[in-house]
Design a protein around this motif. Structure first.
Motif, short mmCIF file in Angstrom:
data_model
loop_
_atom_site.label_atom_id
_atom_site.label_comp_id
_atom_site.label_asym_id
_atom_site.label_seq_id
_atom_site.Cartn_x
_atom_site.Cartn_y
_atom_site.Cartn_z
N THR A 269 0.83 -1.20 0.00
CA THR A 269 0.00 0.00 0.00
C THR A 269 0.87 1.25 0.00
O THR A 269 1.99 1.25 0.48
N LEU A 270 0.31 2.31 -0.55
CA LEU A 270 0.93 3.63 -0.54
C LEU A 270 -0.04 4.58 0.16
O LEU A 270 -1.14 4.83 -0.34
N THR A 271 0.35 5.07 1.33
CA THR A 271 -0.44 6.05 2.06
C THR A 271 0.20 7.41 1.86
O THR A 271 1.41 7.56 2.06
N LEU A 272 -0.58 8.40 1.49
CA LEU A 272 0.01 9.66 1.07
C LEU A 272 -0.81 10.86 1.51
O LEU A 272 -2.00 10.76 1.82
N ALA A 273 -0.12 11.99 1.53
CA ALA A 273 -0.76 13.29 1.64
C ALA A 273 -0.12 14.19 0.59
O ALA A 273 1.09 14.42 0.62
N PHE A 274 -0.92 14.65 -0.34
CA PHE A 274 -0.46 15.59 -1.37
C PHE A 274 -0.94 16.97 -1.00
O PHE A 274 -2.13 17.19 -0.77
N VAL A 275 -0.02 17.91 -0.92
CA VAL A 275 -0.32 19.26 -0.43
C VAL A 275 0.01 20.27 -1.52
O VAL A 275 1.14 20.29 -2.04
N ALA A 276 -0.95 21.13 -1.87
CA ALA A 276 -0.69 22.16 -2.89
C ALA A 276 -1.77 23.24 -2.79
O ALA A 276 -2.92 22.94 -2.45
N PRO A 277 -1.41 24.47 -3.12
CA PRO A 277 -2.44 25.52 -3.21
C PRO A 277 -3.10 25.49 -4.58
O PRO A 277 -2.42 25.47 -5.60
N PRO A 278 -4.44 25.46 -4.64
CA PRO A 278 -5.09 25.60 -5.95
C PRO A 278 -4.69 26.93 -6.59
O PRO A 278 -4.23 27.85 -5.92
N ALA A 279 -4.87 27.01 -7.90
CA ALA A 279 -4.52 28.24 -8.60
C ALA A 279 -5.39 29.41 -8.17
O ALA A 279 -5.02 30.58 -8.37
N SER A 280 -6.55 29.13 -7.55
CA SER A 280 -7.40 30.14 -6.94
C SER A 280 -8.17 29.45 -5.82
O SER A 280 -8.24 28.22 -5.78
#
Length: 252
Positions: free
Chosen positions: A63-74
């Motif tokens: 399994t791959l447990t993840l958190a992807f963090v990014a600001p939307p373009a707006s």
């Protein structure tokens, strides 16, 4: 003259220094979930970060447990992260896309992107054991656990952000250099899930045409990287710029 030059110097230096001391994945925390991950990486574009734990001992498959963090373009935009088993490109990507619905709640939807002309919400190649999203402070975080095939050492990863969602469908993203180079390689190794309460090497616990883009060129590999190299390079470049500005000031 000297006073105005000094103010100009201070303003210019602050612009150079601010990005160098910006947040890195190691400084991020996930207060509500208190999640922890074995690895984290400062992705090289779009202000994005990935935290992940690969558990090779999980049954019946890793399994791959993840958190992807990014600001939307707006604030009303979307963010997306995907694995692509065939190429470092959007076509073929098995995507998790998060955005806020009309009631303000954050959701994660899955997209099997087989065409640049049209996509629709659909199951993806990897079984999604869990998924959810959080939006806070202008940043979206996708939390998910995927079941991966056994024996896979690495996969292409792709990430993207967009500025709007129309009728529940993420609208097309921009086509700037960062958008077109948001891809890399994720190496899994054999890292098992950390014990409860362990912080690992990471941080404790952020269509239709929406993801249409030509295949972007590959960027640096990201495996168990903590983002240090990119910060060192950026910091060195900014230090050079600061020294040049200081030289110009004292020559006035």
């Amino acid at each position: 003259m000297a006073s105005s030059s000094l103010l100009l110097l201070i303003a210019a230096v602050s612009l150079l220094v601010s990005p160098a001391i910006s947040q890195t994945c190691k400084s991020q925390t996930f207060g509500q979930s208190n999640a922890t991950f074995a690895n984290c990486v400062d992705l090289p574009t779009l202000g994005a970060f990935l935290h992940y734990t690969y558990d090779s001992s999980a049954a019946p498959n890793p399994t791959l447990t993840l958190a992807f963090v990014a600001p939307p373009a707006s604030p009303d935009g979307w963010v997306g992260w995907a694995l692509n088993p065939t190429a470092p490109a959007m076509a073929g990507a098995q995507a998790l896309v998060a955005f806020r619905e009309a009631n303000g709640s954050a959701v994660v939807k899955t997209y099997n992107i087989t065409s640049y002309n049209f996509i629709a919400e659909s199951p993806i190649l990897y079984q999604v054991l869990s998924r959810r999203a959080e939006f806070s402070g202008g940043v979206m975080t996708i939390f998910a656990t995927l079941e991966l095939p056994a024996g896979v050492a690495e996969l292409n990863q792709v990430w993207q952000v967009g500025s709007s969602v129309r009728n529940g469908v993420p609208a097309v993203h921009a086509f700037g250099p960062e958008n077109l180079s948001s891809t890399g390689t994720l190496r899994f190794g054999s890292t098992a899930a950390p014990p409860t309460g362990s912080t690992g090497n990471g941080a404790p616990a952020p269509t239709g045409s929406g993801v249409n883009a030509p295949p972007p060129p590959p960027t640096r590999e990201s495996g168990n990287d903590t983002g240090g190299s990119s910060m060192i390079y950026g910091g060195g470049f900014r230090l050079y710029g600061i020294l040049v500005l200081l030289g110009l000031f004292f020559s006035l």
